[in-house]
Write an enzyme that holds these catalytic residues in place. Sequence first.
Site, PDB file in Angstrom:
ATOM      1  N   ARG A 195      19.001  23.348  22.199  1.00 55.80           N
ATOM      2  CA  ARG A 195      18.303  22.440  23.040  1.00 55.80           C
ATOM      3  C   ARG A 195      18.328  22.888  24.460  1.00 55.80           C
ATOM      4  O   ARG A 195      17.962  24.085  24.819  1.00 55.80           O
ATOM      5  CB  ARG A 195      18.463  21.018  22.783  1.00 55.80           C
ATOM      6  CG  ARG A 195      18.591  20.661  21.226  1.00 55.80           C
ATOM      7  CD  ARG A 195      17.208  20.635  20.670  1.00 55.80           C
ATOM      8  NE  ARG A 195      17.183  20.451  19.481  1.00 55.80           N
ATOM      9  CZ  ARG A 195      17.314  19.291  18.787  1.00 55.80           C
ATOM     10  NH1 ARG A 195      16.978  18.314  19.611  1.00 55.80           N
ATOM     11  NH2 ARG A 195      17.320  19.233  17.373  1.00 55.80           N
ATOM     12  N   LYS A 226      28.507  22.889  20.653  1.00 59.32           N
ATOM     13  CA  LYS A 226      27.757  23.534  19.756  1.00 59.32           C
ATOM     14  C   LYS A 226      27.501  24.847  20.488  1.00 59.32           C
ATOM     15  O   LYS A 226      26.425  24.860  21.246  1.00 59.32           O
ATOM     16  CB  LYS A 226      26.749  22.901  19.347  1.00 59.32           C
ATOM     17  CG  LYS A 226      26.055  23.556  17.999  1.00 59.32           C
ATOM     18  CD  LYS A 226      24.539  22.871  17.672  1.00 59.32           C
ATOM     19  CE  LYS A 226      23.887  23.731  16.678  1.00 59.32           C
ATOM     20  NZ  LYS A 226      22.650  22.775  15.922  1.00 59.32           N
ATOM     21  N   CYS A 244      25.229  23.127  -3.709  1.00 61.36           N
ATOM     22  CA  CYS A 244      23.963  23.395  -3.216  1.00 61.36           C
ATOM     23  C   CYS A 244      23.559  24.834  -3.581  1.00 61.36           C
ATOM     24  O   CYS A 244      24.248  25.656  -3.250  1.00 61.36           O
ATOM     25  CB  CYS A 244      24.130  23.275  -1.607  1.00 61.36           C
ATOM     26  SG  CYS A 244      22.779  23.777  -0.577  1.00 61.36           S
ATOM     27  N   CYS A 259      18.167  25.780  -1.714  1.00 61.84           N
ATOM     28  CA  CYS A 259      16.730  26.151  -2.021  1.00 61.84           C
ATOM     29  C   CYS A 259      15.778  25.572  -1.068  1.00 61.84           C
ATOM     30  O   CYS A 259      14.621  26.037  -0.877  1.00 61.84           O
ATOM     31  CB  CYS A 259      16.403  25.487  -3.395  1.00 61.84           C
ATOM     32  SG  CYS A 259      16.467  23.615  -3.361  1.00 61.84           S
ATOM     33  N   CYS A 263      15.428  19.117   1.231  1.00 63.61           N
ATOM     34  CA  CYS A 263      16.262  18.950   2.569  1.00 63.61           C
ATOM     35  C   CYS A 263      15.460  19.525   3.760  1.00 63.61           C
ATOM     36  O   CYS A 263      14.759  18.417   4.307  1.00 63.61           O
ATOM     37  CB  CYS A 263      17.525  19.603   2.522  1.00 63.61           C
ATOM     38  SG  CYS A 263      17.469  21.353   2.229  1.00 63.61           S
TER      39      CYS A 263
END
Length: 371
Positions: free
Chosen positions: A167, A214, A343, A346, A350
């Site tokens: 961001r 992050k 998971c 794919c 989501c």
Amino acid sequence: MYETILSPVNYGGLQLKNRIIFAPTTFGLPDEEYLAEVRRLAEGGCAMLIIGDVPVGKSKFEKSLFDAKGFAFYQQIVEIAHKADCKVCAQLHQSDSNMMAMLKYIPAVLAKKLTPDQLREKLNAEVEPYITKMPKRKIEAILAGFGKAAVLAKQAGFDMVQVHGDRMCGSFSSSIFNHRTDEYGGSAENRARFAVEAVKAVHAAVPEFPIDYKLAVRQEDPHYGNAGVLVEELPVFVPLLEQAGVTSFHVTLANHSALENTIPPASHPAFGQPGCFLKFCDAVRQYTRLPLCGVGGLNDPDFVEQQLASGRIQCAAMSRQLLADPEWVNKLQKGQAKTIHRCVRCNKKCLGGLMAHQGTRCIYDARREEK
């Protein structure tokens, strides 16, 4: 069998009951559904939830700590998680989207003349002039907001804050977006200034509070991501962020390219393999001894155990895998690893669901609802 995964860890000053963290995720769900998802994730056994995109000011588009309704909503999240013995981290962020520029694209989006991917491309094109021309008074106001948001997050009951290094922090960090000629642009040290001052604002406001960062890493050859930090710039950025008050790093690929790069499917040409972003943790490790959290295609418990046991990372963050099976950790504790819904990366329900404005869901949801 999964001794390291299930062992407690001090993650940057915060004691976690195990090594599994739910990665920050945009859900796009109604409040009731979202809170139910929070409950499932917390009760599934992971050690901490990172609640994504908590704005550092008032917002018309997101739940904000700065208004009574938003503050109460975050308190609900914390209460739900804490009842399940799960810690909660608030990901503090400031959007780098030029909202005024966005308005001119709304008619085309409503008329379905612009797809979500096309809108994303246009908004990304607006980032460079927005960051480069931003007045210093606005920069100072946003930076002050990081500190104020951290205070509110602590008051709401959060256990940790994460400064979102993509961001706006990531765009100021990037030579692709940041063409400023003042103290916030030019050299790597100057481009790091906005992120460093955001961390300092948090640290000054809540001095003993753990601060995760992050850290978005941009890859060249081949090129992926446009915000964030080049691997060659990590020797500058990492020590400056640590000195500013960061206590742990959540390391991933930089954003502002196709979402399939930062949320890569198994078919991705560069990031299809398990642990696809862990190589960036290896690069960061050269410049810090702080705990690192890795992310990217972590669905196999045996693989995750190996990465943790080797000390390559101290925690593993997952989003899609815990959406596929919130009970991932509980099943490991019960010796039921073979029953985990893996998971398959794919991206159908989501990322696909989010982009179709249907909310972030999973192909396994129907099976779960049948029980």
